[in-house]
Design an enzyme around this catalytic site. Structure first.
Site, short mmCIF file in Angstrom:
data_model
loop_
_atom_site.label_atom_id
_atom_site.label_comp_id
_atom_site.label_asym_id
_atom_site.label_seq_id
_atom_site.Cartn_x
_atom_site.Cartn_y
_atom_site.Cartn_z
N GLN A 142 0.82 -1.21 0.00
CA GLN A 142 0.00 0.00 0.00
C GLN A 142 0.86 1.27 0.00
O GLN A 142 0.44 2.31 0.50
CB GLN A 142 -0.96 0.00 1.21
CG GLN A 142 -2.09 -0.99 1.06
CD GLN A 142 -2.93 -0.72 -0.20
OE1 GLN A 142 -3.09 0.43 -0.62
NE2 GLN A 142 -3.44 -1.77 -0.82
N SER A 143 2.04 1.18 -0.57
CA SER A 143 2.93 2.35 -0.58
C SER A 143 2.34 3.52 -1.35
O SER A 143 1.93 3.39 -2.52
CB SER A 143 4.26 1.93 -1.22
OG SER A 143 4.98 3.07 -1.64
#
Ligand SMILES: Cc1ncc(COP(=O)(O)O)c(C=O)c1O
Length: 335
Positions: free
Chosen positions: A76-77
């Site tokens: 989920q960067s």
């Protein structure tokens, strides 16, 4: 907007100046003026602080004639999503090395990475421990195909990336000259501390009066301070900026919890509280944790930050969706 050193390569990507808004109800509750600079609205998919960093990182990439951006991060960067968006916008290729395995369904930032056409290399824990080697292998593969790679370390945490927040600080100084409040404190979320370092450099180069404070959400305080120190020293050497490491690097410490892997109830409470009182959405991993730290510090020491405090909202909204289960439980428990 001009930079302190106009010869530094840069691509203009951010929609600025980002607005500065007063949080009316929270200010009344706390007895201090609390404002927010909406850097979550820098554009290119509400990309927050990463777009500012990428103006300089991708500027450098293009100056080196790179056609492929390689970076790494969590599934989920925010940074990986921003790199994917910028690559698609500029006609470059993005390759992401992500910590974790392929999920059954894409969600949040990962869904956007895929939508934007990024190539994904999933890394298990053992590979992630050797991420530098993974990045070097990807780089070699790109070169073997006759293309030119440019590697962006996790979170855009380089001295070049930090120039993005030097530029944000310059923008803020100009907004103050044009009538925005002359804040006593400017607070920002810290993962590496690169954004904090950029603001400290802007303070020295533009005469911003307010103290700069960051709230670490993962690394321990001494590691953030060491990184901020290193970035300022390198910026001085590499870009000949007339900046010094300040005597005190001020942090609001103690809100890291279990780092990025763990989101506590207090962060979810803060997401809901700020959404309901001010109509602004924070993300649970970075900005909500940091804002919770700021609110808690203001509650404990109301005079420590002066009358007017500005929190820079650095974005991250898409990571709210993978927290749908925890948030649903929390919201339902309240009704
Ligand atoms: C939403 C958000 N805010 C803040 C940060 C922290 O930025 P820095 O690494 O410059 O401290 C990040 C980066 O990881 C982020 O994604």
């Amino acid at each position: 907007m001009a930079t302190a050193a106009p010869s530094i390569p840069r691509v203009e990507l951010a929609l600025g100046p980002t607005p500065i808004l007063k949080l009316e109800r929270l200010s009344r509750e706390l007895g201090v003026e609390l404002w927010v600079k909406r850097d979550d609205l820098t554009g290119l998919l509400e990309s927050g602080n990463k777009i500012r960093k990428l103006e300089f990182l991708v500027g450098e990439a293009l100056a080196q004639r790179a056609d492929t951006l390689i970076t790494c991060g969590t599934l989920q960067s925010n940074c990986c999503r921003a790199v994917s968006a910028v690559a698609a916008r500029l006609g470059l290729k993005a390759i992401l090395a992500l910590k974790g395995g392929p999920p059954d369904e894409y969600d949040g930032n990962l869904l956007l990475d895929r939508l934007l056409g990024a190539e994904i290399r999933y890394c298990d824990d053992a590979e992630w421990d050797k991420i530098d080697q993974v990045l070097a292998d990807l780089e070699a593969r790109v070169r073997a195909r006759g293309r030119t790679p440019y590697v962006i370390p996790e979170s855009g945490a380089t001295v070049t990336g930090a120039l993005g927040y030097l530029s944000c600080g310059q923008e803020l100084a100009q907004q103050i000259r044009q009538g925005a409040p002359d804040f006593d404190t400017v607070a920002i979320t810290a993962f590496s501390g690169g954004s904090h370092a950029g603001l400290l450099m802007a303070k020295q180069l533009t005469g911003l009066r307010g103290q700069i404070v960051s709230i670490p959400i993962a690394w321990e305080a001494e590691r953030v301070r060491a990184y901020v120190t290193d970035v300022i020293k390198r910026a001085r050497g590499r870009y000949s900026l007339d900046v010094e490491v300040p005597e005190t690097i001020r942090l609001i410490d103690g809100y890291q919890g279990g780092g990025r892997a763990e989101v506590r109830q207090a962060a979810l409470e803060t997401v809901v509280r700020v959404a309901r009182t001010e109509g602004i959405v924070l993300d649970p991993v970075y900005t909500a944790k940091a804002f919770h730290g700021l609110l808690d510090a203001l509650r404990r020491e109301p005079d420590a930050f002066g009358r007017r405090v500005c929190f820079i909202h650095t974005g991250g909204i898409f990571s709210i969706f993978p927290f749908r289960r925890a948030l649903s439980r929390f919201l339902d428990a309240q009704t």
